[in-house]
Structures are given as C-alpha cells and as structure tokens.
Design a protein around this motif. Structure first.
Motif, PDB file in Angstrom:
ATOM      1  N   PHE A   8     -97.965 -58.283 -35.914  1.00 41.24           N
ATOM      2  CA  PHE A   8     -98.640 -58.760 -34.718  1.00 41.24           C
ATOM      3  C   PHE A   8     -98.234 -60.200 -34.469  1.00 41.24           C
ATOM      4  N   ASP A   9     -98.487 -60.666 -33.245  1.00 44.79           N
ATOM      5  CA  ASP A   9     -98.253 -62.071 -32.911  1.00 44.79           C
ATOM      6  C   ASP A   9     -99.601 -62.791 -32.838  1.00 44.79           C
ATOM      7  N   HIS A  10     -99.599 -64.051 -32.395  1.00 47.63           N
ATOM      8  CA  HIS A  10    -100.837 -64.831 -32.375  1.00 47.63           C
ATOM      9  C   HIS A  10    -101.857 -64.273 -31.385  1.00 47.63           C
ATOM     10  N   ASN A  11    -101.384 -63.591 -30.329  1.00 51.46           N
ATOM     11  CA  ASN A  11    -102.325 -62.993 -29.379  1.00 51.46           C
ATOM     12  C   ASN A  11    -103.144 -61.873 -30.010  1.00 51.46           C
ATOM     13  N   TYR A  12    -102.574 -61.202 -30.991  1.00 52.80           N
ATOM     14  CA  TYR A  12    -103.249 -60.104 -31.686  1.00 52.80           C
ATOM     15  C   TYR A  12    -103.867 -60.555 -33.004  1.00 52.80           C
ATOM     16  N   LEU A  13    -103.850 -61.849 -33.277  1.00 54.15           N
ATOM     17  CA  LEU A  13    -104.336 -62.339 -34.558  1.00 54.15           C
ATOM     18  C   LEU A  13    -105.772 -61.897 -34.861  1.00 54.15           C
ATOM     19  N   PRO A  14    -106.738 -62.001 -33.926  1.00 53.72           N
ATOM     20  CA  PRO A  14    -108.091 -61.513 -34.245  1.00 53.72           C
ATOM     21  C   PRO A  14    -108.116 -60.034 -34.613  1.00 53.72           C
ATOM     22  N   LYS A  15    -107.329 -59.219 -33.918  1.00 57.36           N
ATOM     23  CA  LYS A  15    -107.289 -57.792 -34.245  1.00 57.36           C
ATOM     24  C   LYS A  15    -106.666 -57.570 -35.620  1.00 57.36           C
ATOM     25  N   GLY A  16    -105.583 -58.287 -35.904  1.00 54.77           N
ATOM     26  CA  GLY A  16    -104.958 -58.145 -37.208  1.00 54.77           C
ATOM     27  C   GLY A  16    -105.893 -58.542 -38.335  1.00 54.77           C
ATOM     28  N   LEU A  17    -106.679 -59.591 -38.136  1.00 52.83           N
ATOM     29  CA  LEU A  17    -107.632 -60.015 -39.159  1.00 52.83           C
ATOM     30  C   LEU A  17    -108.813 -59.055 -39.266  1.00 52.83           C
ATOM     31  N   ALA A  18    -109.180 -58.424 -38.147  1.00 54.67           N
ATOM     32  CA  ALA A  18    -110.223 -57.394 -38.209  1.00 54.67           C
ATOM     33  C   ALA A  18    -109.747 -56.213 -39.053  1.00 54.67           C
ATOM     34  N   LEU A  19    -108.493 -55.819 -38.865  1.00 56.84           N
ATOM     35  CA  LEU A  19    -107.911 -54.768 -39.699  1.00 56.84           C
ATOM     36  C   LEU A  19    -107.986 -55.165 -41.168  1.00 56.84           C
ATOM     37  N   TYR A  20    -107.583 -56.383 -41.477  1.00 58.93           N
ATOM     38  CA  TYR A  20    -107.595 -56.868 -42.860  1.00 58.93           C
ATOM     39  C   TYR A  20    -109.007 -56.846 -43.444  1.00 58.93           C
ATOM     40  N   GLN A  21    -109.974 -57.322 -42.679  1.00 61.35           N
ATOM     41  CA  GLN A  21    -111.353 -57.341 -43.174  1.00 61.35           C
ATOM     42  C   GLN A  21    -111.878 -55.936 -43.435  1.00 61.35           C
ATOM     43  N   SER A  22    -111.522 -54.995 -42.585  1.00 58.31           N
ATOM     44  CA  SER A  22    -112.000 -53.626 -42.787  1.00 58.31           C
ATOM     45  C   SER A  22    -111.334 -52.995 -44.013  1.00 58.31           C
ATOM     46  N   ASP A 106    -100.862 -49.699 -37.492  1.00 56.27           N
ATOM     47  CA  ASP A 106    -100.956 -50.489 -36.273  1.00 56.27           C
ATOM     48  C   ASP A 106    -102.035 -51.548 -36.455  1.00 56.27           C
ATOM     49  N   SER A 107    -101.837 -52.705 -35.862  1.00 53.34           N
ATOM     50  CA  SER A 107    -102.773 -53.812 -36.091  1.00 53.34           C
ATOM     51  C   SER A 107    -104.093 -53.641 -35.353  1.00 53.34           C
ATOM     52  N   ASP A 108    -104.190 -52.640 -34.460  1.00 55.68           N
ATOM     53  CA  ASP A 108    -105.454 -52.411 -33.758  1.00 55.68           C
ATOM     54  C   ASP A 108    -106.246 -51.251 -34.355  1.00 55.68           C
ATOM     55  N   LEU A 109    -106.043 -50.988 -35.647  1.00 58.55           N
ATOM     56  CA  LEU A 109    -106.877 -50.041 -36.372  1.00 58.55           C
ATOM     57  C   LEU A 109    -108.045 -50.783 -37.006  1.00 58.55           C
ATOM     58  N   PHE A 110    -109.127 -50.028 -37.256  1.00 63.95           N
ATOM     59  CA  PHE A 110    -110.310 -50.608 -37.893  1.00 63.95           C
ATOM     60  C   PHE A 110    -110.967 -49.520 -38.724  1.00 63.95           C
ATOM     61  N   PHE A 111    -111.251 -49.827 -39.994  1.00 66.27           N
ATOM     62  CA  PHE A 111    -111.761 -48.818 -40.920  1.00 66.27           C
ATOM     63  C   PHE A 111    -113.284 -48.865 -41.002  1.00 66.27           C
ATOM     64  N   TYR A 112    -113.867 -47.669 -41.155  1.00 67.09           N
ATOM     65  CA  TYR A 112    -115.319 -47.513 -41.193  1.00 67.09           C
ATOM     66  C   TYR A 112    -115.805 -46.851 -42.483  1.00 67.09           C
ATOM     67  N   SER A 113    -114.904 -46.334 -43.301  1.00 65.72           N
ATOM     68  CA  SER A 113    -115.301 -45.704 -44.563  1.00 65.72           C
ATOM     69  C   SER A 113    -114.091 -45.608 -45.487  1.00 65.72           C
TER      70      SER A 113
END
Length: 311
Positions: A8-22, A106-113
């Motif tokens: 991802f680039d800097h525009n997607y940084l919040p999404k990439g970090l959300a992926l990492y946190q999940s 993909d950097s716009d994934l987010f895990f729930y379990s």
C-alpha cells in the motif's frame, strides 16, 4: 509462525495498519512484509517501527526485477501496482528461506476471528485461492474474474514458484484495468489455475473473503459477541471500494445500491462496517501528529451513504 505480505501507499496507510492490528488480534505469531508504494509510506512505517513488520521500498523490488521496472512505462500507476502483485511474494520467497507458506493479503482486509480454519483447509497444498462467490444479483461482476486477489497462499515449493513465475510473466506482458474475455488486471489470470497448476486448493469457508459482492448469499447475525455468516464465524471481510469521508460513507463504487435501507444492510453496517470504521478513525487520530496530511475524510465522486450515528 505465519507469514504474510501486502502492499500500500501512504493514502492506504490507515487501512494497512487496520489489517495489521486485526492480524495481531486473531493470528497469533506472524510476520508481515509490506511493499511500500511511496516514500512517505516507507518513512512513516519505519518511524512507527511495529514489531514483526518488514519493509520493502518499491525501488528495492524494482532493482531486483528490471522487467517489472520496464513495465512501469506503459501502464497507469494503479495498473503498475497490480503488476507488482505476483512479483512481491516471488521476491519474498526467494530471499527468505525460513518461510514455508506465504500468504498475500490485500491491504483492505480486516479480520474478525481466528484464521486457523483457513489453514486447516490449505493443509499441505502448494497454492490456495478463493472465489468471489458472487451473489445472484452481482453475477455481472464475473467479467472481473472467478477468483479474487485478496487472499493467495504460496508454499515454498517448486509448484508454487512455477505458478508465481508464470503469473508474473503474464502481468508484465499485460496488466490493465479493463476486462477482456480472458484477462483483467492481475486477477482474471487466476481463472484457470485449477487446470494449469497442481496442488491448488480453493478455500471454501463461508466466513473467508466476505464482501459486498456476496453478502446477499448469507444470513449475517451476531451470537455470543461473534459475527456469523450462516453457521460459520466471519473470519475476514474484504472492504473493497470502501471510502469514508466528511459527510458519510461510500461502501463501494461497484455497489451504489447499498443505502442501509434493508435490515440486512443495517445489520452488515452495524456488525461489520462500524468496527472497521472505528478502527480507521482511531488509527487516523494516532497518525495525525506523525502525518498531518493523512485523513479519512476526502472529497469523492460517487454515491454517498449518510452516516448513521445511531448505529
């Protein structure tokens, strides 16, 4: 230990970090390689210095693959990013012999379990892919590919390396953001992998890669503080096309009909989108001192969904 890569680039940084946190919450021990598509992204992640995150500057990948760099001259920047997709896991596997199985996300994934059910399906397979599973009202989207480049797993064996090399060569030859009968960007090349390559498994878990293109296939509800997709827990949601900006939300440019008008849509928003939005807001707030220019609130074209504070 599980191994992942994304870009991802800097525009997607919040999404990439959300992926990492999940991943931190649900994956246990893992390492994540990030291809930084802009210098701002690289500098920001280096400053944040998150554990188990390995940064790859774009120019480092380009220096290792001159054919990729040459392809940069004949496509748009987004198409070039698509071209990078197979090059990234190939590069990582060749330079990190400790990896047994590498999964591109993909950097716009987010895990729930917990991710374990997916790995149980993969078992000893060399390659793992996942279908879009388009709902009946979204079948026109099949022109973009049967399978989704959202989760792709490659074992460190010759079968997977052959697949990655073939895919890389195809994307360097042609990787454009327009559908054709047998190709679209980096994605439609996956359509014949079951026939072209051996040891390919298609992930079947209903809770994997849920997104706006398939939610109408399922009953979605909450039980014991867990989101369920029919009888199975939601593992990860793919927030393709999601935008959040000052006056509301755009769920996806491909699904402008999503207006929170039905019980199903309101349930999806409350159980799935709201936690993601909260995470993005928290991350954006955290980044505000580091990167004043990064914000979730942007002016966008397209259909906006009014923000519902009552949810």
């Amino acid at each position: 230990m599980r191994y992942f890569c994304t870009y991802f680039d800097h525009n997607y940084l919040p999404k990439g970090l959300a992926l990492y946190q999940s991943l931190q919450k649900f994956c246990g021990c893992f390492e994540l390689w990030v291809l930084c598509l802009s210098q701002i992204c690289y500098d920001s992640l280096k400053k944040l210095n998150y554990p188990n995150v390995h940064l790859i500057p774009l120019d480092k990948l380009e220096r290792s693959d001159l054919d990729l760099l040459q392809a940069k001259q004949n496509r748009t920047i987004v198409e070039y990013y698509f071209t990078c997709t197979p090059c990234l896991p190939l590069y990582i596997l060749k330079n990190n012999p400790q990896i047994d199985l590498l999964t591109y996300l993909d950097s716009d994934l987010f895990f729930y379990s917990d991710l374990q059910p997916i790995y149980q399906e993969i078992d000893d397979s060399s390659i793992a892919i996942i279908e879009h599973r388009f709902s009946p009202d979204r079948l026109e989207l099949k022109q973009f590919g049967i399978y989704n480049v959202g989760w792709l797993s490659f074992r460190a064996d010759q079968k997977a390396l052959n697949c990655l090399q073939w895919w890389r060569e195809r994307c360097i030859e042609w990787c454009y953001d327009r559908p054709e009968p047998t190709r679209f960007a980096d994605q439609k090349y996956l359509d014949d992998w079951l026939d072209r390559f051996s040891e390919v498994v298609v992930i079947q878990h209903k809770g994997a890669n849920v997104s706006h293109w398939n939610t109408n296939n399922y009953q979605i509800y909450q039980s014991r503080n867990q989101v369920f997709i029919d009888e199975l827990p939601l593992i990860f949601f793919h927030f393709h096309g999601f935008k959040n900006y000052k006056n509301g939300f755009q769920i996806s440019s491909l699904n402008p009909e999503f207006k929170l008008a039905s019980l199903q849509e309101r349930t999806i928003f409350e159980l799935i989108y709201s936690p993601y939005i909260k995470t993005l807001k928290d991350i954006t707030h955290h980044l505000s001192d580091l990167l004043p220019g990064i914000s979730m609130h942007r002016s966008l074209r397209g259909v906006a969904i009014p923000a519902l504070n009552s949810l």
